[in-house]
Scaffold this motif. Structure first.
Motif, short mmCIF file in Angstrom:
data_model
loop_
_atom_site.label_atom_id
_atom_site.label_comp_id
_atom_site.label_asym_id
_atom_site.label_seq_id
_atom_site.Cartn_x
_atom_site.Cartn_y
_atom_site.Cartn_z
N GLU A 16 0.72 -1.04 0.24
CA GLU A 16 0.00 0.07 0.00
C GLU A 16 0.75 1.27 0.06
N THR A 17 1.95 1.47 0.56
CA THR A 17 2.75 2.43 0.87
C THR A 17 3.96 2.51 -0.07
N LYS A 18 4.52 1.36 -0.35
CA LYS A 18 5.70 1.37 -1.18
C LYS A 18 6.94 1.53 -0.16
N GLU A 19 6.70 1.62 1.13
CA GLU A 19 7.78 1.80 2.04
C GLU A 19 8.19 0.54 2.76
N ARG A 20 9.38 0.66 3.09
CA ARG A 20 9.83 -0.38 4.20
C ARG A 20 9.35 -0.30 5.39
N MET A 21 9.35 -1.20 6.34
CA MET A 21 9.00 -0.93 7.79
C MET A 21 10.15 -1.85 8.41
N LEU A 22 10.28 -1.39 9.63
CA LEU A 22 11.13 -2.15 10.58
C LEU A 22 10.40 -3.41 11.15
N CYS A 23 10.67 -4.55 10.95
CA CYS A 23 9.90 -5.70 11.44
C CYS A 23 10.52 -6.69 12.23
N ILE A 24 10.49 -6.43 13.46
CA ILE A 24 11.42 -7.51 14.36
C ILE A 24 10.34 -8.74 15.07
N SER A 25 10.85 -10.05 15.07
CA SER A 25 9.93 -10.92 15.61
C SER A 25 10.97 -11.82 16.56
#
Length: 76
Positions: free
Chosen positions: A28-37
């Motif tokens: 939807e945003t074409k942006e990366r996000m920081l995802c940590i699990s």
């Protein structure tokens, strides 16, 4: 900015939810996000996410300490 904490019992689709949210955000945003699990075990690889398996330990005390250390590391 902000954070999202997902928790629940084993088999409750936490990893599936995280993957869907991440993929939808990127689409939807074409942006990366920081995802940590932090998981035990890592059930599904999520593209672009930093995932690691938290060692369960030999007893309940070790298990709690390992999860606590994982969360401290993530929140830094």
């Amino acid at each position: 900015s902000g954070g999202l904490f997902i928790s629940g019992p084993m088999g409750s689709a936490k990893t599936t939810l995280l993957a869907a949210l991440t993929e939808n955000h990127i689409r939807e945003t074409k942006e990366r996000m920081l995802c940590i699990s932090a998981e035990d075990p890592v059930e599904r690889r999520i593209q672009g996410a930093a995932q690691w398996q938290v060692y369960q330990g030999k007893n309940d005390e070790e298990k709690k300490a390992n999860w606590a250390n994982a969360f401290k590391t993530i929140l830094r």
